[in-house]
Each structure stands twice: as structure tokens, then as C-alpha cells.
Design a protein around this motif. Structure first.
Motif, PDB file in Angstrom:
ATOM      1  N   GLN A  38       6.204  -6.868   2.680  1.00 18.19           N
ATOM      2  CA  GLN A  38       4.455  -7.437   2.770  1.00 18.19           C
ATOM      3  C   GLN A  38       3.350  -6.197   2.658  1.00 18.19           C
ATOM      4  O   GLN A  38       2.585  -7.017   2.560  1.00 18.19           O
ATOM      5  CB  GLN A  38       4.770  -8.482   3.451  1.00 18.19           C
ATOM      6  CG  GLN A  38       5.973  -9.341   3.703  1.00 18.19           C
ATOM      7  CD  GLN A  38       6.438 -10.041   4.780  1.00 18.19           C
ATOM      8  OE1 GLN A  38       6.269  -9.528   5.821  1.00 18.19           O
ATOM      9  NE2 GLN A  38       6.720 -11.281   4.751  1.00 18.19           N
ATOM     10  N   LEU A  39       3.793  -5.189   4.012  1.00 24.70           N
ATOM     11  CA  LEU A  39       2.033  -4.957   3.901  1.00 24.70           C
ATOM     12  C   LEU A  39       2.174  -3.825   3.502  1.00 24.70           C
ATOM     13  O   LEU A  39       1.184  -3.196   3.432  1.00 24.70           O
ATOM     14  CB  LEU A  39       2.713  -4.603   5.452  1.00 24.70           C
ATOM     15  CG  LEU A  39       2.795  -5.962   6.140  1.00 24.70           C
ATOM     16  CD1 LEU A  39       3.002  -5.558   8.013  1.00 24.70           C
ATOM     17  CD2 LEU A  39       1.333  -6.659   6.077  1.00 24.70           C
ATOM     18  N   VAL A  40       2.925  -2.678   3.364  1.00 28.16           N
ATOM     19  CA  VAL A  40       3.209  -1.197   2.728  1.00 28.16           C
ATOM     20  C   VAL A  40       3.066  -1.133   1.081  1.00 28.16           C
ATOM     21  O   VAL A  40       2.299  -0.732   0.155  1.00 28.16           O
ATOM     22  CB  VAL A  40       4.309  -0.488   3.141  1.00 28.16           C
ATOM     23  CG1 VAL A  40       4.118   1.062   2.021  1.00 28.16           C
ATOM     24  CG2 VAL A  40       4.162   0.079   4.700  1.00 28.16           C
ATOM     25  N   LEU A  41       3.655  -1.851   0.521  1.00 28.59           N
ATOM     26  CA  LEU A  41       4.382  -2.054  -0.710  1.00 28.59           C
ATOM     27  C   LEU A  41       2.614  -2.296  -1.252  1.00 28.59           C
ATOM     28  O   LEU A  41       2.584  -1.898  -2.913  1.00 28.59           O
ATOM     29  CB  LEU A  41       5.826  -3.442  -1.000  1.00 28.59           C
ATOM     30  CG  LEU A  41       6.119  -2.514  -3.070  1.00 28.59           C
ATOM     31  CD1 LEU A  41       6.351  -1.585  -3.212  1.00 28.59           C
ATOM     32  CD2 LEU A  41       7.034  -3.735  -3.632  1.00 28.59           C
ATOM     33  N   PRO A  42       2.096  -3.681  -1.422  1.00 29.43           N
ATOM     34  CA  PRO A  42       0.919  -3.625  -1.605  1.00 29.43           C
ATOM     35  C   PRO A  42       0.057  -2.608  -2.112  1.00 29.43           C
ATOM     36  O   PRO A  42      -0.983  -2.936  -2.980  1.00 29.43           O
ATOM     37  CB  PRO A  42       0.796  -5.357  -0.622  1.00 29.43           C
ATOM     38  CG  PRO A  42       1.590  -5.596  -0.294  1.00 29.43           C
ATOM     39  CD  PRO A  42       2.860  -4.246  -0.119  1.00 29.43           C
ATOM     40  N   LEU A  43       0.022  -1.775  -0.839  1.00 27.71           N
ATOM     41  CA  LEU A  43      -1.148  -0.910  -1.067  1.00 27.71           C
ATOM     42  C   LEU A  43      -0.423   0.337  -2.464  1.00 27.71           C
ATOM     43  O   LEU A  43      -1.783   0.988  -3.276  1.00 27.71           O
ATOM     44  CB  LEU A  43      -0.899   0.408   0.404  1.00 27.71           C
ATOM     45  CG  LEU A  43      -1.327  -1.096   1.439  1.00 27.71           C
ATOM     46  CD1 LEU A  43      -0.546   0.074   2.411  1.00 27.71           C
ATOM     47  CD2 LEU A  43      -2.436  -1.176   1.630  1.00 27.71           C
ATOM     48  N   SER A  44       0.249   0.209  -2.851  1.00 28.56           N
ATOM     49  CA  SER A  44       0.722   1.191  -4.028  1.00 28.56           C
ATOM     50  C   SER A  44       0.126   0.591  -4.647  1.00 28.56           C
ATOM     51  O   SER A  44      -0.549   1.500  -6.733  1.00 28.56           O
ATOM     52  CB  SER A  44       2.153   0.937  -4.322  1.00 28.56           C
ATOM     53  OG  SER A  44       2.275  -0.060  -4.545  1.00 28.56           O
ATOM     54  N   TYR A  45      -0.412  -1.052  -5.306  1.00 26.00           N
ATOM     55  CA  TYR A  45      -1.006  -1.495  -6.675  1.00 26.00           C
ATOM     56  C   TYR A  45      -2.327  -0.302  -6.705  1.00 26.00           C
ATOM     57  O   TYR A  45      -2.952  -0.372  -7.836  1.00 26.00           O
ATOM     58  CB  TYR A  45      -1.865  -2.665  -6.554  1.00 26.00           C
ATOM     59  CG  TYR A  45      -0.679  -3.394  -6.622  1.00 26.00           C
ATOM     60  CD1 TYR A  45      -0.264  -4.386  -8.420  1.00 26.00           C
ATOM     61  CD2 TYR A  45       0.423  -4.453  -5.255  1.00 26.00           C
ATOM     62  CE1 TYR A  45       1.033  -4.626  -8.035  1.00 26.00           C
ATOM     63  CE2 TYR A  45       1.481  -4.434  -6.090  1.00 26.00           C
ATOM     64  CZ  TYR A  45       2.057  -5.310  -7.653  1.00 26.00           C
ATOM     65  OH  TYR A  45       2.762  -6.347  -7.792  1.00 26.00           O
ATOM     66  N   GLU A  46      -2.893  -0.251  -5.488  1.00 29.27           N
ATOM     67  CA  GLU A  46      -4.633   0.830  -6.071  1.00 29.27           C
ATOM     68  C   GLU A  46      -4.470   1.945  -5.596  1.00 29.27           C
ATOM     69  O   GLU A  46      -5.403   2.962  -5.750  1.00 29.27           O
ATOM     70  CB  GLU A  46      -5.413  -0.331  -5.247  1.00 29.27           C
ATOM     71  CG  GLU A  46      -5.539  -1.521  -4.947  1.00 29.27           C
ATOM     72  CD  GLU A  46      -6.862  -1.860  -6.217  1.00 29.27           C
ATOM     73  OE1 GLU A  46      -7.039  -1.044  -6.789  1.00 29.27           O
ATOM     74  OE2 GLU A  46      -7.015  -2.344  -6.609  1.00 29.27           O
ATOM     75  N   SER A  47      -3.141   2.638  -5.140  1.00 29.41           N
ATOM     76  CA  SER A  47      -2.484   3.952  -4.394  1.00 29.41           C
ATOM     77  C   SER A  47      -1.940   4.389  -5.035  1.00 29.41           C
ATOM     78  O   SER A  47      -0.577   4.648  -5.285  1.00 29.41           O
ATOM     79  CB  SER A  47      -2.740   3.977  -3.275  1.00 29.41           C
ATOM     80  OG  SER A  47      -2.206   5.667  -2.807  1.00 29.41           O
ATOM     81  N   THR A  48      -1.721   5.819  -6.053  1.00 26.99           N
ATOM     82  CA  THR A  48      -1.021   6.288  -7.018  1.00 26.99           C
ATOM     83  C   THR A  48      -0.477   6.957  -5.698  1.00 26.99           C
ATOM     84  O   THR A  48       1.209   7.720  -5.961  1.00 26.99           O
ATOM     85  CB  THR A  48      -1.490   6.921  -7.907  1.00 26.99           C
ATOM     86  OG1 THR A  48      -2.561   8.012  -7.582  1.00 26.99           O
ATOM     87  CG2 THR A  48      -1.854   5.501  -9.233  1.00 26.99           C
ATOM     88  N   SER A  49      -0.970   7.978  -4.520  1.00 22.58           N
ATOM     89  CA  SER A  49      -0.027   8.474  -3.870  1.00 22.58           C
ATOM     90  C   SER A  49       0.677   7.602  -3.351  1.00 22.58           C
ATOM     91  O   SER A  49       1.897   7.994  -2.767  1.00 22.58           O
ATOM     92  CB  SER A  49      -1.586   8.416  -2.904  1.00 22.58           C
ATOM     93  OG  SER A  49      -0.543   9.739  -1.746  1.00 22.58           O
TER      94      SER A  49
END
Length: 598
Positions: free
Chosen positions: A221-232
Motif C-alpha cells: 500500500q505504501l512502498v510499491l506505489p512509490l516505484s511508479y515515479e522512482s526507478t531506484s
């Protein structure tokens, strides 16, 4: 010229239901599909189960499609010839696993939703960033994440064959109103092997590191969505999932070290942005890399310590009260203390005040849940963590006192001795008085939880979480008496708390609950196991958590324990005070490894 043509009504296609129960399918009988029990199963008095209905596949590549189909038939024939015992599979929530062939990347993503295409295979030397096919607006992100939480997963029902990727995670049940996305996880990457890694992160790894997820997993819920904008962040997820699969003997087209190097490069670019960077993306990437280093354990290294220093500096410069920020802060606090206890170094963060660490619930968690007092990462040990933080600082204080004694600095010795004795006594008193904070509708009678109006599975999970917290308490006593006070292994207090901690560790794995934070208390207690009974308890717990978690540090810790036992047996006298304190650190140094027991 015809100006009007009446179209003939289309023929109603003859459809056969594919949603019947497992028993009717096996008997090739028509099922009335009544739930929870169809008429045929009710008449025979047997259990009625339904599998998730898989969409029909179109043939794109005839040769590869038939090759996959033949392999699946071969696997089914092998399964038919095996006598599967439900107890053997369900003891740890999974069965054996197979190798992940590059040609079966899509087939192993829980559902065989799409055939493999020829351009899915990627060279390990390729450095091209992956393509994200899904829209990056907030609405689509929340929609896709909710669809893959712990309650709505792309996985078949309990009677279905376990996927190769479902190595050790508990298997969630599919929703009858599931919204399919073909192929699975295509919004993260157009490469099948990478979609398999996202699936492994969501449906296996994310369940192994948290205590509470009744309304969803915080990593999803919290970590995986950040991967949309961050390739790191995305590469860090790939690296962590790939490393876990590699340890389990499951191959992938790209190695974990390839993704790790890409994540480190991306992390450097994020840091260069300065104040313009999304700090949650930065912290998420660092946190995933910490998990990666702990999982891989590549010799003696201070990489984890360096990651933690960077993360704590970022958090101290600009505190974040968002759910993602609070969750990441809790994760870093956990690893800060565990790393200090593991490596014998002082913690990097300041000690939290008593009562300031409130349980962090998953998003939309019901307030009346029996898990309301359970933290997502600390379990029922939330109120114990300030004590653990102070305990982790004692060894460095003791070393500083010893150095002052050797240098004959009398004034400094007096100050440090007073601080050391006062702090250690306060910690011992706090550990003696500490009790886990139980939910309002939960009581403990003779070590057994009594849950009001809850299912047995929920009660078992709570029982496991309670034993985990109590194991921490008793292993903290062992650490205090052996490492700090330097009592001999045979001391009554050392043996009492080591035995009690091992009993709680065994109860934790026996109730099949979370085991992600169990390694430290198990290791500390097992180091002092003298009797055959205690060593048998330690072995039983180690075997269980290694099967469930599948981490390199667990295997290495077990190897150190066995060497410690050999050296203790050679002493033939367990009452030699101070001679064999922290013998496991000597063994670890000789093996050339530093283990973070997280």
C-alpha cells in the motif's frame, strides 16, 4: 441497391460452466455452483471448494504455447503420482518449489493469464530502464494496489496447485469479483521476468516482514506505489525479490546484483536532487536496500550501517507525518536497534521516550480489530522497544568503561561506572516489569490467549505474535546477563531465560504466525543452550523459520550456533566466568561474516 438489411440474430453460443467446484470437476459432473456447498457435495457430506476461474488464453506463439501446455500437463501427471499430505503442506503455508525457467516467467505469476512472447527475455547486461505501461495518476495507482492487497490477490483457491513463486508465503484467497489485468502486473513492466519479481515481492516477501495486514499489506500500500515515479525504488524491489529467489534456487533472466547496482546508481541521482527529491522515495529505496543487504549477507560489511546513517539523517532534516513516512521511520528504528545488537555498535538514533511509539496500523484497519495493539513491524513489542534501544547502547558504554580502566583515567572511570551501573539496573528492572499491551478483547490465561468472538486463525496469529514479543523479553535478559554482566553459561539466570525464550520461539513457529523478527531472540537464546532439550528446541525453531523465511542470514546464524555448541562442549566446564562471553562473535569473525539478525 439495398437500403435496408435486417441482421439475423446471433446464435447463442453453447457455454460450459468452468466455475464448478473441485469435486464436480474431478468427477466431470454438472455442478449447480451453490455456495458455500453445492448439492452434490452436500449429499455426500464432503468439503466443497472452488478454484478461481482463469480466463481463456489466445494462441500467439503456437510453438511456445504448446511447449508450456505440455510442460503443465507433465507437471500435473507428476502431481497425480504423488501422495500429497495436507499437513505437510499447510504446516508452513506452502509446499516445495521448482526452478523458474526463463520461458515460464508469465506462467509463474500465479495466474497463466497470457502466453509468453519472444521479446520477453532480457539480457543480464542490459541497462535500459523498464517501461511502465500504467497511467501514473493517483487514481490508477490506488486502484491497482488495492487489487493486490493480501485479501485480493491473483492466486487460486486453497485446493489449487501452489505456484513455483509461492515458496513460503501464506496463500491468500481470490475474490470472486476479481478484476483481471492481462498479463498480471503489466503496469510495472513489459518484461515477463520483471513482472514475476513484482509478483514475488507482493505475494511472498511482503507477507514475510510484517506482523499485521488484516486490511492490506503496508509494503504493497505504501512502498510499491512509490516505484511508479522512482526507478531506484523499482530496481530495489527487483533486487530484493530476485535475491530471495536466487537463495531458494529459483533462476531469473537478470541477476539480483544487476538490479542492486541499478538501484544504487538511481539512489545517487536522487541524492543529487537535494531538496527537490521526494524524501519518501529516497527512504523507500534505502529501506529496500537494507533488506537486500540483510538477506544477501555478503561477508563482513558496513553497508547496512551506512544506509541507516543516510536514512536517519534524511528523517532528522525533515520529519514526515504521512503514513508512508511514519511506516518507513518505524522500519528504520527497528533495524537501527537490531543492527546495534548484532554488530555491538551503539544505535544511531536517539532512544524513543516511553509511550511515544504507538502501534502503526495498516491503512483502513478496523479500530475494533483484535490486532489493534499490534504494530505492523514490531508486533506486540512496541512498548518494549525503548528498553531494547537502551539495551543496545550498553555494550558500547561497557567498552568505553573498559578503555578508561586500561588507561587509568580514574575520574572518567568513576563517571562511566556510575552511568553503566545505573543504566543496566534500570534496564533490568524495566524488563522485569514489562508486559505486552494486549487488545481490549484479548486475555491471557496460563500463557494461552483467549480471544472474544474471533476465528481460530486470528487467535493463532495473535498467539504467535505474543510469543514473539515474550521471546524478545527473555532474550534481552540473556543478553544482559551474558554479554553485559558476563555471567557464565551455566548461571541459573542465564539458563532460565534462555530456556524460556526458546520455548516462546518454538510456540511462535508452532502457531504459524509472523516470523520475520524472530531471528535475534532465537539466536541469543540458542547460543546459551547447554542441555539436549534446549538444543532440540533451538533446532526445531531454526528449521521452521528457515523454511518459512528463506533468508541467507538464518542459514549462516544456524551455522554459527552449531560451531558455538562444539566449542562450549570442548570447555567441559560451563562455569568459567568471562572466558567465553560472546563466543559467537569470535566464530563470526573467524568465518569472515557479520550477521544482522533482522
Amino acid at each position: 441497391m439495398l437500403l435496408y438489411t435486417r441482421l439475423a440474430p446471433p446464435k447463442v453460443p453453447k457455454r460450459r460452466s468452468r466455475a464448478g467446484c473441485t469435486f464436480c470437476k474431478e468427477k466431470k459432473k454438472k455442478c449447480d455452483e451453490n455456495r458455500p456447498q453445492c448439492a452434490r457435495c452436500a449429499e455426500r457430506g464432503i468439503e466443497c471448494t472452488y478454484e478461481a476461474v482463469k480466463p481463456r488464453q489466445r494462441r500467439r506463439k503456437e510453438s511456445q504455447y504448446s511447449f508450456i501446455q505440455d510442460a503443465q500437463l507433465l507437471d500435473d501427471e507428476k502431481l497425480d503420482g504423488c501422495q500429497w499430505q495436507d499437513e505437510d503442506i499447510d504446516e508452513f503455508g506452502d509446499s516445495n518449489f521448482g526452478l523458474l525457467d526463463d520461458k515460464f516467467d508469465d506462467a509463474t505469476i500465479r495466474t497463466n493469464l497470457a502466453p509468453v512472447t519472444a521479446d520477453d527475455t532480457v539480457s543480464p547486461t542490459s541497462v535500459a530502464p523498464h517501461a511502465l505501461n500504467a497511467a501514473k495518476d493517483e487514481k490508477n495507482i490506488s486502484k491497482s494496489i488495492v487489487r493486490r492487497n493480501s485479501n485480493n490477490s491473483l492466486i487460486s483457491g486453497p485446493r489449487s496447485r501452489v505456484s513455483d513463486l509461492a515458496v513460503i508465503a501464506p496463500r491468500p484467497v481470490a475474490s470472486p469479483a476479481l478484476e483481471f489485468c492481462i498479463p498480471a502486473f503489466s503496469e510495472f513492466s513489459d518484461r515477463s521476468n520483471r513482472r514475476a519479481l513484482v509478483d514475488h515481492f507482493c505475494n511472498v516477501l511482503s507477507h514475510l516482514i510484517v506482523f499485521r495486514e488484516e486490511s492490506g499489506n503496508p509494503f504493497q500500500q505504501l512502498v510499491l506505489p512509490l516505484s511508479y515515479e522512482s526507478t531506484s525504488v523499482m530496481n530495489a524491489i527487483y533486487a530484493l525479490a530476485s535475491a530471495h529467489l536466487e537463495y531458494r534456487g529459483v533462476g531469473n533472466a537478470e541477476k539480483s546484483i544487476h538490479f542492486h547496482n541499478k538501484a544504487i546508481q538511481g539512489l545517487a541521482r536522487l541524492i543529487e536532487k537535494g531538496d527537490r527529491v521526494n524524501k519518501n522515495e529516497l527512504l523507500a529505496a534505502i529501506m529496500l536496500l537494507v533488506y537486500y543487504e540483510v538477506l544477501v549477507q555478503r561477508g563482513r560489511s558496513s553497508i547496512v550501517d551506512g544506509h541507516l546513517k543516510g536514512a536517519l539523517t534524511i528523517m532528522g532534516s525533515s520529519p514526515d507525518s504521512s503514513p508512508a513516512g511514519l511506516f518507513l521511520e518505524r522500519a528504520f528504528r527497528f533495524y537501527d536497534v537490531i543492527t546495534a545488537l548484532s554488530l555491538g555498535t551503539p544505535p544511531l538514533s536517539t532512544a524513543p521516550a516511553a509511550g511515544c511509539l504507538l502501534p502503526f496500523p495498516p491503512l483502513d484497519a478496523p479500530p475494533a480489530s483484535p490486532l489493534s495493539n499490534v504494530d505492523s513491524l514490531l508486533g506486540m513489542a512496541t512498548t518494549l522497544w525503548p528498553i531494547m534501544h537502551r539495551l543496545s547502547n550498553l555494550l558500547s558504554l561497557k567498552a568505553e568503561l573498559g578503555q578508561a580502566l586500561r588507561m587509568n583515567q580514574s575520574s572518567k572511570v568513576a563517571v562511566l561506572r556510575t552511568e553503566f551501573e545505573t543504566t543496566s539496573q534500570a534496564i533490568e528492572a524495566a524488563l522485569t516489569q514489562w508486559k505486552p499491551c494486549l487488545p481490549s478483547n484479548v486475555t491471557v490465561q496460563e500463557g494461552v490467549l483467549e480471544v472474544v468472538e474471533e476465528e481460530v486463525s486470528e487467535k493463532q496469529r495473535l498467539q504467535s505474535i505474543l510469543h514473539n514479543a515474550l521471546a524478545y523479553r527473555h532474550s534481552a535478559f540473556v543478553y544482559l546477563y551474558r554479554t553485559i554482566y558476563e555471567y557464565p553459561p551455566s548461571h541459573a539466570l542465564v539458563q532460565k531465560h534462555a530456556h524460556t525464550s526458546l520455548l516462546h520461539c518454538v510456540e511462535t513457529v508452532a502457531h504459524r504466525g509472523p516470523m520475520g523478527a524472530l531471528l535475534w531472540p532465537l539466536f541469543v537464546a540458542a547460543c546459551e543452550a547447554i542441555s539436549e532439550e534446549d538444543r532440540a528446541l533451538a533446532k526445531k525453531a531454526f528449521v521452521a523459520i528457515e523454511m518459512r523465511q528463506g533468508m541467507t542470514n538464518i542459514e549462516q546464524a544456524w551455522g554459527i550456533i552449531r560451531e558455538v555448541w562444539k566449542r562450549l562442549d570442548l570447555l567441559n566446564d560451563y562455569s568459567m566466568e568471562g572466558e567465553d562471553t560472546d563466543i559467537w562473535r569470535q566464530v563470526s569473525a573467524e568465518m569472515g561474516i557479520n550477521i544482522v539478525f533482522g
